[in-house]
Design a protein around this motif. Structure first.
Motif, PDB file in Angstrom:
ATOM      1  N   SER A  89       0.811  -1.220   0.000  1.00 35.92           N
ATOM      2  CA  SER A  89       0.000   0.000   0.000  1.00 35.92           C
ATOM      3  C   SER A  89       0.839   1.263   0.000  1.00 35.92           C
ATOM      4  CB  SER A  89      -0.923   0.005   1.235  1.00 35.92           C
ATOM      5  OG  SER A  89      -0.165  -0.137   2.427  1.00 35.92           O
ATOM      6  N   GLY A  90       2.098   1.178  -0.446  1.00 40.59           N
ATOM      7  CA  GLY A  90       2.967   2.339  -0.436  1.00 40.59           C
ATOM      8  C   GLY A  90       2.627   3.380  -1.480  1.00 40.59           C
ATOM      9  N   GLY A  91       1.782   3.037  -2.444  1.00 36.60           N
ATOM     10  CA  GLY A  91       1.383   3.997  -3.461  1.00 36.60           C
ATOM     11  C   GLY A  91       2.237   3.884  -4.707  1.00 36.60           C
ATOM     12  N   GLY A  92       1.664   4.256  -5.845  1.00 36.87           N
ATOM     13  CA  GLY A  92       2.406   4.229  -7.093  1.00 36.87           C
ATOM     14  C   GLY A  92       2.471   2.838  -7.688  1.00 36.87           C
ATOM     15  N   LEU A  93       3.103   2.757  -8.847  1.00 38.97           N
ATOM     16  CA  LEU A  93       3.230   1.502  -9.581  1.00 38.97           C
ATOM     17  C   LEU A  93       4.677   1.057  -9.552  1.00 38.97           C
ATOM     18  CD1 LEU A  93       1.986  -0.625 -11.505  1.00 38.97           C
ATOM     19  CD2 LEU A  93       2.564   0.915 -13.390  1.00 38.97           C
ATOM     20  N   SER A  94       4.926  -0.139  -9.054  1.00 42.58           N
ATOM     21  CA  SER A  94       6.270  -0.704  -9.032  1.00 42.58           C
ATOM     22  C   SER A  94       6.346  -1.805 -10.068  1.00 42.58           C
ATOM     23  CB  SER A  94       6.613  -1.247  -7.643  1.00 42.58           C
ATOM     24  OG  SER A  94       7.895  -1.827  -7.636  1.00 42.58           O
ATOM     25  N   GLU A  95       7.229  -1.640 -11.042  1.00 45.11           N
ATOM     26  CA  GLU A  95       7.302  -2.576 -12.155  1.00 45.11           C
ATOM     27  C   GLU A  95       8.479  -3.535 -12.072  1.00 45.11           C
ATOM     28  OE1 GLU A  95       7.331  -0.213 -15.683  1.00 45.11           O
ATOM     29  OE2 GLU A  95       5.210   0.310 -15.523  1.00 45.11           O
ATOM     30  N   LYS A  96       9.368  -3.355 -11.098  1.00 44.31           N
ATOM     31  CA  LYS A  96      10.598  -4.157 -11.140  1.00 44.31           C
ATOM     32  C   LYS A  96      10.334  -5.641 -10.922  1.00 44.31           C
ATOM     33  CE  LYS A  96      11.653  -2.857  -6.344  1.00 44.31           C
ATOM     34  NZ  LYS A  96      12.620  -2.172  -5.483  1.00 44.31           N
ATOM     35  N   ARG A  97       9.483  -5.996  -9.936  1.00 45.78           N
ATOM     36  CA  ARG A  97       9.237  -7.412  -9.681  1.00 45.78           C
ATOM     37  C   ARG A  97       8.470  -8.076 -10.823  1.00 45.78           C
ATOM     38  NH1 ARG A  97       6.490  -9.092  -4.030  1.00 45.78           N
ATOM     39  NH2 ARG A  97       4.666  -8.213  -5.057  1.00 45.78           N
ATOM     40  N   PRO A  98       7.366  -7.487 -11.314  1.00 47.94           N
ATOM     41  CA  PRO A  98       6.679  -8.141 -12.434  1.00 47.94           C
ATOM     42  C   PRO A  98       7.515  -8.207 -13.701  1.00 47.94           C
ATOM     43  CG  PRO A  98       5.670  -6.010 -11.943  1.00 47.94           C
ATOM     44  CD  PRO A  98       6.586  -6.329 -10.807  1.00 47.94           C
ATOM     45  N   SER A  99       8.332  -7.176 -13.952  1.00 49.60           N
ATOM     46  CA  SER A  99       9.155  -7.224 -15.164  1.00 49.60           C
ATOM     47  C   SER A  99      10.208  -8.316 -15.066  1.00 49.60           C
ATOM     48  CB  SER A  99       9.817  -5.858 -15.417  1.00 49.60           C
ATOM     49  OG  SER A  99      10.701  -5.516 -14.360  1.00 49.60           O
ATOM     50  N   LEU A 100      10.756  -8.530 -13.867  1.00 60.44           N
ATOM     51  CA  LEU A 100      11.722  -9.611 -13.692  1.00 60.44           C
ATOM     52  C   LEU A 100      11.062 -10.968 -13.864  1.00 60.44           C
ATOM     53  CD1 LEU A 100      13.906  -8.388 -10.698  1.00 60.44           C
ATOM     54  CD2 LEU A 100      14.689  -8.848 -13.018  1.00 60.44           C
ATOM     55  N   LEU A 101       9.864 -11.131 -13.290  1.00 63.91           N
ATOM     56  CA  LEU A 101       9.156 -12.400 -13.464  1.00 63.91           C
ATOM     57  C   LEU A 101       8.858 -12.663 -14.929  1.00 63.91           C
ATOM     58  CD1 LEU A 101       6.623 -12.426 -10.479  1.00 63.91           C
ATOM     59  CD2 LEU A 101       8.502 -14.020 -10.868  1.00 63.91           C
ATOM     60  N   ALA A 102       8.427 -11.617 -15.637  1.00 63.70           N
ATOM     61  CA  ALA A 102       8.137 -11.780 -17.058  1.00 63.70           C
ATOM     62  C   ALA A 102       9.380 -12.172 -17.838  1.00 63.70           C
ATOM     63  CB  ALA A 102       7.548 -10.490 -17.622  1.00 63.70           C
TER      64      ALA A 102
END
Length: 309
Positions: A89-102
């Motif tokens: 719930s820290g706010g904003g969009l974090s893409e590092k984890r999903p991009s690494l999984l992808a």
């Protein structure tokens, strides 16, 4: 440093940030003291930096994988993975984890999806697995066993009420960040039992990850609650990983360690817990565990959907 001094990054200088990089320095004098510094800027433009001092060996070399520091400061190709990343719930969009999984390309078909969560989003992930069809694998990292902070609605109907916090339970510390480990009300108390997620309804596989030094809330106690509930219903579709010395926010590895953070709900800095070395080791181990878990428990169809982008 002298032009004869050589800095080597192995196996290569450019790589994904969840890959370990071996740092070596050569061409120094025997016993020479050297300070190495690293800097990284995240997607929000926030600069993180670290430094550590090392002493060269008799041949004038330093190997960061081998040599202890003398002190430091810390200022795919293929099918598209059907993994939903619910962040905190820290706010904003974090893409590092999903991009690494992808980029790792779990072989996922159309039968079901995986969900990975952290902190508050842990109860959302469990609720999805408990109430929705097709959720095959859930990674729950330092979440709660009850629905927290806001009532849970689905199609305009309330599914679960919210387990709330008691700010009077915040413990002040010398660092001016609060210890919030006991700030959540007890989900097992009679007046809060309706907030508990009926995790026994989940048909997919569940990976519970708990940091034993979590100071944001009592993650290990929540795991115990869920395991007791699952076993009472004769369910064995879960596994548990616990990390002594690790704090609340377990990220993909090799990023900065943050012992405290501004809490969006509390409105003040809170301690996240953990000891830097143990926390970093937990992140390395967990990242491999997450990938293995999804590859094992997410099914792959013979035919894959082609990308439309």
């Amino acid at each position: 440093m002298s032009s004869q001094v050589r800095l080597s990054l192995l196996p290569r200088a450019r790589c994904m940030f969840d890959e370990p990089v071996q740092v070596k320095v050569a061409g120094l004098r025997s016993g020479q003291m050297v300070t190495l510094r690293a800097r990284s800027t995240d997607e929000k433009g926030v600069l993180f930096s670290s430094s550590a001092t090392f002493r060269a060996d008799g041949s004038g070399q330093i190997d960061l994988e081998r040599d202890p520091s003398l002190g430091g400061t810390y200022t795919g190709e293929g099918p598209f993975p059907a993994v939903l990343d619910l962040y905190t719930s820290g706010g904003g969009l974090s893409e590092k984890r999903p991009s690494l999984l992808a980029s790792r390309g779990p072989q996922v078909g159309s039968k079901g999806v995986g969900v990975i969560s952290l902190s508050k989003s842990g109860d959302l992930a469990l609720s999805m697995a408990s109430y929705l069809q097709g959720v095959e694998a859930v990674v729950w990292i330092n979440g709660c066993s009850a629905n927290t902070l806001l009532p849970l609605y689905y199609q305009k109907s309330q599914i679960l009420p919210a387990l709330m916090i008691d700010l009077s339970k915040l413990i002040p510390t010398e660092s001016e960040a609060f210890n919030g480990k006991k700030v959540m009300n007890d989900p097992l108390a009679e007046e809060n039992e309706a907030t508990l997620i009926p995790v026994e309804r989940a048909e997919g596989r569940l990976l519970f990850v708990a940091s034993e030094d979590d100071l944001n809330w009592d993650s290990t106690a929540y795991v115990d609650m869920m395991v007791e509930r699952l076993q009472r219903h004769r369910k064995d579709n879960f596994e548990i990983v616990c990390y002594p010395g690790a704090g609340h926010i377990l990220e993909p590895p090799y990023g900065p360690y943050c012992p405290s953070s501004l809490h969006a709900v509390v409105g003040s800095p809170v301690l996240l817990g953990g000891e830097a070395w143990s926390h970093a080791a937990a992140e390395v181990h967990l990242w491999e565990k997450i990938q293995e878990f999804f590859r094992t428990h997410l099914s792959c169809d013979a035919t894959q959907t082609k990308a439309k982008l």
